[in-house]
Structure formats: structure tokens, C-alpha cells
Motif scaffolding. Structure first.
Motif, short mmCIF file in Angstrom:
data_model
loop_
_atom_site.label_atom_id
_atom_site.label_comp_id
_atom_site.label_asym_id
_atom_site.label_seq_id
_atom_site.Cartn_x
_atom_site.Cartn_y
_atom_site.Cartn_z
N ALA A 181 7.86 -14.43 0.76
CA ALA A 181 7.18 -13.96 1.98
C ALA A 181 6.65 -12.57 1.66
O ALA A 181 7.20 -11.85 0.83
N LEU A 182 5.56 -12.20 2.33
CA LEU A 182 4.91 -10.92 2.09
C LEU A 182 4.83 -10.10 3.37
O LEU A 182 5.40 -10.47 4.40
N GLY A 183 4.07 -9.02 3.30
CA GLY A 183 3.81 -8.21 4.49
C GLY A 183 3.11 -9.03 5.55
O GLY A 183 2.41 -10.00 5.25
N PHE A 184 3.26 -8.64 6.80
CA PHE A 184 2.74 -9.43 7.92
C PHE A 184 1.21 -9.49 7.95
O PHE A 184 0.63 -10.29 8.69
N ALA A 185 0.52 -8.67 7.15
CA ALA A 185 -0.94 -8.72 7.01
C ALA A 185 -1.21 -8.85 5.50
O ALA A 185 -1.60 -7.89 4.84
N PRO A 186 -0.98 -10.04 4.94
CA PRO A 186 -0.86 -10.18 3.48
C PRO A 186 -2.15 -10.03 2.66
O PRO A 186 -2.08 -9.75 1.48
N GLU A 187 -3.31 -10.17 3.26
CA GLU A 187 -4.53 -10.12 2.46
C GLU A 187 -4.96 -8.68 2.19
O GLU A 187 -4.98 -7.86 3.09
N GLY A 188 -5.31 -8.42 0.94
CA GLY A 188 -5.76 -7.10 0.55
C GLY A 188 -4.64 -6.21 0.08
O GLY A 188 -3.46 -6.50 0.24
N HIS A 189 -5.05 -5.11 -0.53
CA HIS A 189 -4.12 -4.13 -1.12
C HIS A 189 -3.60 -3.16 -0.06
O HIS A 189 -4.36 -2.70 0.78
N LYS A 190 -2.34 -2.84 -0.14
CA LYS A 190 -1.76 -1.84 0.76
C LYS A 190 -2.47 -0.51 0.55
O LYS A 190 -2.62 -0.06 -0.57
N GLN A 191 -2.88 0.11 1.65
CA GLN A 191 -3.57 1.40 1.55
C GLN A 191 -2.88 2.49 2.35
O GLN A 191 -2.87 3.64 1.93
N PHE A 192 -2.31 2.11 3.50
CA PHE A 192 -1.75 3.12 4.40
C PHE A 192 -0.41 2.66 4.97
O PHE A 192 -0.17 1.46 5.13
N GLU A 193 0.37 3.63 5.31
CA GLU A 193 1.65 3.35 5.97
C GLU A 193 1.41 2.55 7.25
O GLU A 193 0.50 2.85 8.02
N GLY A 194 2.19 1.48 7.42
CA GLY A 194 2.11 0.69 8.63
C GLY A 194 1.04 -0.38 8.65
O GLY A 194 0.90 -1.09 9.65
N ASP A 195 0.28 -0.55 7.55
CA ASP A 195 -0.79 -1.55 7.57
C ASP A 195 -0.29 -2.98 7.36
O ASP A 195 -1.05 -3.94 7.50
N GLY A 196 1.00 -3.15 7.04
CA GLY A 196 1.58 -4.49 6.89
C GLY A 196 1.14 -5.23 5.65
O GLY A 196 1.39 -6.43 5.52
N LYS A 197 0.51 -4.55 4.73
CA LYS A 197 0.02 -5.19 3.51
C LYS A 197 1.00 -4.98 2.35
O LYS A 197 1.70 -3.98 2.30
N THR A 198 1.00 -5.93 1.43
CA THR A 198 1.77 -5.82 0.20
C THR A 198 0.83 -5.27 -0.87
O THR A 198 -0.30 -5.73 -0.98
N PRO A 199 1.28 -4.27 -1.64
CA PRO A 199 0.39 -3.68 -2.65
C PRO A 199 -0.11 -4.71 -3.66
O PRO A 199 0.49 -5.77 -3.83
#
Length: 166
Positions: free
Chosen positions: A61-79
Motif C-alpha cells: 500500500a502507498l500514500g493516499f495520493a499515490p500518483e506522482g512524486h512526493k513534493q511537500f509535507e502532507g501531499d499524501g504521495k510516496t516519493p
């Protein structure tokens, strides 16, 4: 009197076996060294490799907003990109965890230019303590089951390269 002896023997056996139980969540691994980890975000798979040969694979399982590279705190993305395992955390809120070296220098510079924090505390960790209703639920981490995390924790050492792919 015989029933008492039988009960006593059963209890003694049960206590003896429980005392011989392993060290719980800490397992030993004596196989080939894990030389790299690959995460394929789109496929929701993680692979532990030894010189390009897959030793183990896991559904993730990944961050709750899995598409794209993590850029900012709280964006829910996985790097996404090349990082390394920084440390083992035996006292994780998610059973066990392995730290990932996000943010790197480029991640920090990008966030700073936008006037934001890049975030941090990205880990590979065990499952949630409560039931979840969505496939991707972390804040940007990579999650597996607790039992799988016990194996991964034993196999992957700090300093191991991790490639997180889209």
C-alpha cells in the motif's frame, strides 16, 4: 487424582513451549544479502533483490495520493527516485519499520523554492492497527503486513539502496 496429574502435565507442557517461543517480531535471516529494493508504485509491488535476482516480492500500500512524486509535507504521495535505507526502527507505531532517506538534497531544494516543507519520516512499515477501507492509506510510506515486515526487517540492512519507480 489422575485427572489432576494430567492437567498439571498439560499446563507444564504449555508453559514450557511458550517459554521456548522465539523472540516475537525479531526474526533471523541467513540468506543472500539484499543488495537493493525496488518499489513499483503502479503495480503496488516491492521486490527485495540480490544482484538483480528477486529474493522476495510483496504487495504494498502507498500514500493516499499515490500518483506522482512526493513534493511537500502532507501531499499524501510516496516519493519516487533513488534513496537508501537509513535505519531500522524497532519501536515503530506500525509494528516495525525501515527509514527511507527522503528528502534528499534535490527534494529539499524544490520544496524550499516553493516556500514549503518537503516532509519526511518516510518508511517501509507494517500494517495499520485498525481496519482500513481504501487500498492506499499511508501518509506517503510503503506498507506491508506485519508478518511480511518482520521478514523484510530481518533481510534489509541500513545503507541498502531503494529505487521507488512510478
Amino acid at each position: 487424582m489422575r485427572w489432576f496429574l494430567k492437567v498439571f502435565l498439560v499446563l507444564a507442557l504449555a508453559l514450557g513451549l511458550s517459554a521456548c517461543g522465539g523472540s516475537g517480531k525479531f526474526r533471523k535471516y541467513n540468506g543472500p544479502e539484499v543488495t537493493s529494493v525496488q518499489v513499483h508504485k503502479a503495480a503496488r509491488k516491492m521486490y527485495l533483490l540480490h544482484n538483480g535476482r528477486v529474493l522476495e516480492s510483496y504487495d504494498i500500500a502507498l500514500g493516499f495520493a499515490p500518483e506522482g512524486h512526493k513534493q511537500f509535507e502532507g501531499d499524501g504521495k510516496t516519493p519516487e527516485g533513488a534513496y537508501y535505507i537509513t535505519h531500522r526502527n524497532p519501536n515503530s507505531a506500525f509494528h516495525l519499520s525501515l527509514g527511507i532517506s527522503y528528502p534528499n538534497t534535490a527534494d529539499r531544494a524544490f520544496a524550499e523554492e516553493a516556500g514549503k516543507s518537503p516532509g519526511g519520516d518516510i518508511f517501509i512499515h507494517g500494517g495499520p492497527r485498525r481496519p482500513i477501507s481504501r487500498r492506499d492509506w499511508t501518509e506517503g510510506c510503503i506498507a506491508v503486513t506485519d508478518k511480511e515486515m518482520e521478514v523484510i526487517y530481518a533481510m534489509v540492512k541500513p545503507g541498502t539502496v531503494i529505487h521507488i519507480l512510478p
